[in-house]
Design a protein around this motif. Structure first.
Motif, PDB file in Angstrom:
ATOM      1  N   SER A   5      38.001  62.272 -17.987  1.00 20.03           N
ATOM      2  CA  SER A   5      37.045  62.155 -16.880  1.00 20.03           C
ATOM      3  C   SER A   5      37.774  61.750 -15.605  1.00 20.03           C
ATOM      4  CB  SER A   5      35.986  61.104 -17.209  1.00 20.03           C
ATOM      5  OG  SER A   5      36.581  59.813 -17.268  1.00 20.03           O
ATOM      6  N   TYR A   7      36.953  59.261 -13.933  1.00 19.71           N
ATOM      7  CA  TYR A   7      37.089  57.804 -14.115  1.00 19.71           C
ATOM      8  C   TYR A   7      38.426  57.472 -14.789  1.00 19.71           C
ATOM      9  CZ  TYR A   7      36.012  53.158 -16.042  1.00 19.71           C
ATOM     10  OH  TYR A   7      36.048  51.831 -16.392  1.00 19.71           O
ATOM     11  N   ASP A   8      38.759  58.185 -15.831  1.00 19.73           N
ATOM     12  CA  ASP A   8      40.045  57.958 -16.509  1.00 19.73           C
ATOM     13  C   ASP A   8      41.213  58.360 -15.609  1.00 19.73           C
ATOM     14  OD1 ASP A   8      38.906  57.026 -18.903  1.00 19.73           O
ATOM     15  OD2 ASP A   8      38.623  59.081 -19.623  1.00 19.73           O
ATOM     16  N   GLY A  11      42.350  55.894 -13.261  1.00 17.09           N
ATOM     17  CA  GLY A  11      42.821  54.649 -13.869  1.00 17.09           C
ATOM     18  C   GLY A  11      41.723  53.650 -14.198  1.00 17.09           C
ATOM     19  N   GLY A  12      40.468  54.134 -14.250  1.00  8.62           N
ATOM     20  CA  GLY A  12      39.383  53.269 -14.709  1.00  8.62           C
ATOM     21  C   GLY A  12      38.774  52.397 -13.639  1.00  8.62           C
ATOM     22  N   SER A  13      38.176  51.296 -14.084  1.00  6.68           N
ATOM     23  CA  SER A  13      37.314  50.492 -13.203  1.00  6.68           C
ATOM     24  C   SER A  13      38.031  49.921 -11.983  1.00  6.68           C
ATOM     25  CB  SER A  13      36.656  49.365 -13.993  1.00  6.68           C
ATOM     26  OG  SER A  13      37.641  48.480 -14.474  1.00  6.68           O
ATOM     27  N   GLU A  14      39.325  49.653 -12.098  1.00  4.42           N
ATOM     28  CA  GLU A  14      40.021  48.995 -10.995  1.00  4.42           C
ATOM     29  C   GLU A  14      39.930  49.792  -9.690  1.00  4.42           C
ATOM     30  OE1 GLU A  14      44.322  48.441 -11.087  1.00  4.42           O
ATOM     31  OE2 GLU A  14      43.997  47.623  -9.074  1.00  4.42           O
ATOM     32  N   ILE A  54      30.920  54.302 -11.048  1.00  2.00           N
ATOM     33  CA  ILE A  54      31.634  54.311 -12.336  1.00  2.00           C
ATOM     34  C   ILE A  54      30.893  55.205 -13.330  1.00  2.00           C
ATOM     35  CG2 ILE A  54      32.075  52.862 -14.375  1.00  2.00           C
ATOM     36  CD1 ILE A  54      33.075  50.685 -12.415  1.00  2.00           C
ATOM     37  N   GLN A  55      29.584  55.056 -13.385  1.00  4.44           N
ATOM     38  CA  GLN A  55      28.786  55.880 -14.305  1.00  4.44           C
ATOM     39  C   GLN A  55      28.836  57.352 -13.901  1.00  4.44           C
ATOM     40  OE1 GLN A  55      24.827  54.572 -15.741  1.00  4.44           O
ATOM     41  NE2 GLN A  55      24.015  56.272 -14.551  1.00  4.44           N
ATOM     42  N   GLY A  59      32.566  56.867 -16.400  1.00  2.00           N
ATOM     43  CA  GLY A  59      32.860  55.570 -17.012  1.00  2.00           C
ATOM     44  C   GLY A  59      31.624  55.005 -17.709  1.00  2.00           C
TER      45      GLY A  59
END
Ligand code: HEM
Length: 124
Positions: A5, A7-8, A11-14, A54-55, A59
């Motif tokens: 995704s 999101y991935d 690098g994600g939430s950061e 994020i969603q 994520g």
């Protein structure tokens, strides 16, 4: 890989934490936008936008668990969003997006979405 995704890929939430935090630092100083935000403290607004993005980008779906369906047009209806408000919102977002220093293709993807989404929320 193909299945990763956005999101991935960033690098994600950061990345989203940094994006939205920087954005709200701009909003906090903006004489046109700041008065639109009903709460004295922008922490809650920051959290809601962060969870939503994020969603949206693949994520965790914490936003939906807490807030239900986004219904963004309805949720923005109480605020006058004309071209000036849209442009100010996008100006702070542009600064925040650029601060992430993402690879060009990912930056373009994120930015194009934000421009499109902001346009769709014009209501005045
Ligand atoms: C909420 C303004 C564009 C996503 C809000 C709020 C304001 C606002 C005043 C209430 C803050 C709060 O949650 O307490 C604006 C303005 C925009 C804009 C002036 C200019 C076009 C966008 C865009 C997105 C977005 C483009 C999505 C990409 C959200 C979300 C919330 C929110 C997720 C929280 C909704 C909820 O209650 O769960 N916005 N917004 N906004 N905005 Fe925007």
């Amino acid at each position: 890989p193909e299945s990763m995704s956005f999101y991935d890929a960033v690098g994600g939430s950061e990345a989203f934490e940094r994006l939205v935090h920087r954005f709200y630092q701009g909003v906090a100083e903006d004489p046109l936008l700041r008065p639109l935000y009903p709460e004295e403290d922008l922490t809650g607004a920051e959290e809601r936008l962060r969870m939503f993005l994020i969603q949206y980008w693949g994520g965790p779906n914490t936003y939906g668990q807490r807030r239900g369906h986004p219904r963004l047009r309805m949720r923005h209806a109480p605020f006058v969003i004309g071209e000036a408000e849209r442009d100010a919102w996008l100006r702070h977002m542009k600064d925040a997006v650029e601060s992430l220093e993402l690879p060009e293709d990912l930056e373009a993807k994120l930015w194009n979405y934000l421009v499109y989404a902001a346009q769709s929320l014009l209501n005045a």
